[in-house]
Design a protein around this motif. Structure first.
Motif, mmCIF file in Angstrom:
data_model
loop_
_atom_site.group_PDB
_atom_site.id
_atom_site.type_symbol
_atom_site.label_atom_id
_atom_site.label_comp_id
_atom_site.label_asym_id
_atom_site.label_seq_id
_atom_site.Cartn_x
_atom_site.Cartn_y
_atom_site.Cartn_z
ATOM 1 N N GLU A 135 0.824 -1.215 0.000
ATOM 2 C CA GLU A 135 0.000 0.000 0.000
ATOM 3 C C GLU A 135 0.859 1.265 0.000
ATOM 4 O O GLU A 135 0.410 2.319 -0.445
ATOM 5 N N PHE A 136 2.102 1.151 0.499
ATOM 6 C CA PHE A 136 3.015 2.302 0.521
ATOM 7 C C PHE A 136 4.104 2.186 -0.550
ATOM 8 O O PHE A 136 5.132 2.847 -0.472
ATOM 9 N N MET A 173 12.523 2.411 6.874
ATOM 10 C CA MET A 173 11.704 2.137 5.703
ATOM 11 C C MET A 173 10.893 3.395 5.418
ATOM 12 O O MET A 173 10.596 4.173 6.325
ATOM 13 N N ASP A 174 10.550 3.565 4.168
ATOM 14 C CA ASP A 174 9.777 4.746 3.775
ATOM 15 C C ASP A 174 8.314 4.542 4.175
ATOM 16 O O ASP A 174 7.435 4.318 3.338
ATOM 17 N N LEU A 175 8.085 4.588 5.489
ATOM 18 C CA LEU A 175 6.757 4.352 6.039
ATOM 19 C C LEU A 175 6.398 5.448 7.031
ATOM 20 O O LEU A 175 7.274 5.968 7.729
ATOM 21 N N PRO A 176 5.130 5.795 7.157
ATOM 22 C CA PRO A 176 4.703 6.705 8.232
ATOM 23 C C PRO A 176 4.960 6.047 9.593
ATOM 24 O O PRO A 176 4.933 4.823 9.722
ATOM 25 N N ASP A 177 5.210 6.857 10.593
ATOM 26 C CA ASP A 177 5.525 6.322 11.919
ATOM 27 C C ASP A 177 4.411 5.428 12.448
ATOM 28 O O ASP A 177 4.678 4.381 13.068
ATOM 29 N N LEU A 197 3.171 -2.334 11.997
ATOM 30 C CA LEU A 197 3.797 -3.445 11.285
ATOM 31 C C LEU A 197 4.950 -4.050 12.090
ATOM 32 O O LEU A 197 5.214 -5.249 11.989
ATOM 33 N N SER A 198 5.633 -3.250 12.889
ATOM 34 C CA SER A 198 6.700 -3.780 13.743
ATOM 35 C C SER A 198 6.126 -4.741 14.782
ATOM 36 O O SER A 198 6.745 -5.761 15.113
ATOM 37 N N LEU A 246 11.573 -4.880 9.843
ATOM 38 C CA LEU A 246 10.574 -4.212 10.664
ATOM 39 C C LEU A 246 10.809 -4.481 12.152
ATOM 40 O O LEU A 246 10.653 -3.589 12.990
ATOM 41 N N ALA A 247 11.162 -5.737 12.476
ATOM 42 C CA ALA A 247 11.395 -6.083 13.877
ATOM 43 C C ALA A 247 12.595 -5.327 14.437
ATOM 44 O O ALA A 247 12.614 -4.964 15.616
#
Length: 336
Positions: free
Chosen positions: A146-147, A171-175, A181-182, A165-166
Motif C-alpha cells: 500500500e506504501f 523504511m519509507d513508512l509513516p511512523d 507493522l513492527s 521491521l522487527a
C-alpha cells in the motif's frame, strides 16, 4: 428383563444418549446420562458391544469404557448417517449407532493411545501456528504494498522484510504504520520460535518411535510426515491392502461408474487432509530434486513427467509413497 448386548452411545459435552438392544435386536435400553453418570452406569452393565461415532472425544471414551470390560468400536459419522430414521436428534443418533455397529460389513476406526493423541496435538498445534504465520506474512506484504514497498515473491523475501521491521530499520513508512507493522513482525518471530520448539519436540518423539524411524527411510518422507503417520494410523493392518490405505487418504481417483462403464475423476480428497498434504508436499520435493538432477527417479515417474503436469505427477507419487508407507508399517521393514 433382557440384557443389552449391543449399545449405541451418542456422546456430547455434558449429555449422552444411550440406546441398547438384546440378542434378538429388541430395544431394551433407552436413557440419557449426564457426564458424571457415564462411568458408574457402564460399570454396572454386563460386558457388551458399544458403538460410538468417531470424533474428537471418542478415543477417550473408548478407552474409558473398554476399561469396564466392554468391547468398544468407533464408527465414522458418514457411515452412521444412513441408519438415522427421518428426524435427527440424540435418541435417533444413538439408535442409528446401535444399528450400524452390528453390521458385519461396517468399517471401524481404531482407538488411539494417549501417546498417539499427544503427538497428534503437537501436529495440530504446529499446523495452526503455520497458518497464523502465513496470515501475518501476507498481511505485512499487503500493507507494505500500500506504501509502494514490494517484498518480492517467495517467503524468504517476506521474512527479510519482517526482520527489518522487527529491528525497526529505516523504511519509507509513516511512523504510525511502522509501529503497527513492527508489532506484527515481532509476533511472527515469536511464532517462528514456538514452531522451532515444536519441531524439536516432534523430533524427540520420532527418535523414540521405531515405526516412525522406519517410515523416514522412504524418499520424500521426513520427520514431520513420519511422526504424523504414526500418530494418526493406529492399526495399519486394518486396511485390507495398500490401495485401501491410499484411498483412505484420498489419493485415488473419484469414481462415478455405472452400467459397466468406469469413469474416474480427480482425487477424492477424503480421509485425513493433513496427512495428504504432507505426502503431496514430500512428493513435490522429490520431483524438484529429480528435475534438478540431484537424485534419480524411477522410469515411470520420468515418463509421466513428460506427458502430464508436475502437480498431477506429484499426486501420483504421493499415492505411491502412501502405499509404500503401508507396507513399511505392516511389515516393520525399511524401505529398499
Amino acid at each position: 428383563m433382557s440384557v443389552a448386548v449391543t449399545i449405541g452411545v451418542d456422546i456430547a459435552k455434558s449429555l449422552f444418549q444411550v440406546h441398547g438392544v438384546d440378542a434378538a435386536g429388541v430395544p431394551v435400553l433407552k436413557r440419557q446420562l449426564k457426564r458424571g453418570q457415564m462411568m458408574r452406569f457402564f460399570e454396572d452393565l454386563p460386558p457388551a458391544l458399544i458403538g460410538i461415532e468417531a470424533c474428537g472425544t471418542a478415543h477417550y471414551w473408548a478407552r474409558q469404557l473398554a476399561s469396564c470390560g466392554h468391547e468398544v468400536k468407533l464408527i465414522p459419522p458418514a457411515y452412521v448417517k444412513p441408519y438415522v430414521k427421518r428426524q435427527k436428534n440424540d435418541a435417533a443418533d444413538a439408535e442409528a449407532i446401535c444399528e450400524a455397529v452390528a453390521r458385519p460389513s461396517m468399517r471401524f476406526v481404531a482407538v488411539k493411545s494417549v501417546d498417539q493423541q499427544a503427538a497428534g496435538v503437537l501436529h495440530k498445534t504446529r499446523a495452526l501456528l503455520i497458518k497464523q504465520r502465513t496470515m501475518m506474512l501476507n498481511a505485512i506484504r499487503a500493507h507494505l504494498a500500500e506504501f509502494g514497498i514490494i517484498t518480492g515473491a517467495g517467503v524468504a523475501q517476506a521474512v527479510r522484510a519482517v526482520g527489518e521491521l522487527a529491528r525497526e530499520e529505516k523504511m519509507d513508512l509513516p511512523d504510525l504504520a511502522r509501529e503497527a507493522l513492527s508489532d506484527l513482525a515481532r509476533l511472527i518471530q515469536q511464532l517462528q520460535a514456538k514452531l522451532s520448539m515444536i519441531d524439536k519436540q516432534l523430533t524427540r518423539w520420532h527418535d523414540r518411535n521405531d515405526v516412525s524411524n522406519l517410515l523416514e527411510t522412504i524418499p520424500g518422507v521426513g520427520v514431520i510426515t513420519a511422526s504424523a503417520l504414526v500418530s494418526s494410523v493406529t492399526n495399519p493392518a486394518s486396511f485390507r491392502s495398500a490401495r485401501h490405505f491410499a484411498a483412505w487418504l484420498g489419493l485415488v481417483p473419484r469414481q462415478n461408474s455405472s452400467g459397466g462403464k468406469t469413469r474416474l475423476g480427480r482425487i477424492t480428497k477424503g480421509g485425513n487432509r493433513y496427512l495428504r498434504q504432507l505426502l503431496v508436499v514430500g512428493a513435490t520435493s522429490v520431483l524438484r530434486h529429480a528435475r534438478s538432477g540431484r537424485i534419480d527417479v524411477l522410469p515411470w515417474i520420468r515418463a509421466l513427467l513428460e506427458r502430464r503436469p508436475a502437480k498431477v505427477v506429484a499426486v501420483a507419487l504421493a499415492n505411491k509413497m502412501a502405499r509404500i508407507a503401508w507396507v513399511v508399517m505392516t511389515r516393520g521393514v525399511e524401505y529398499e
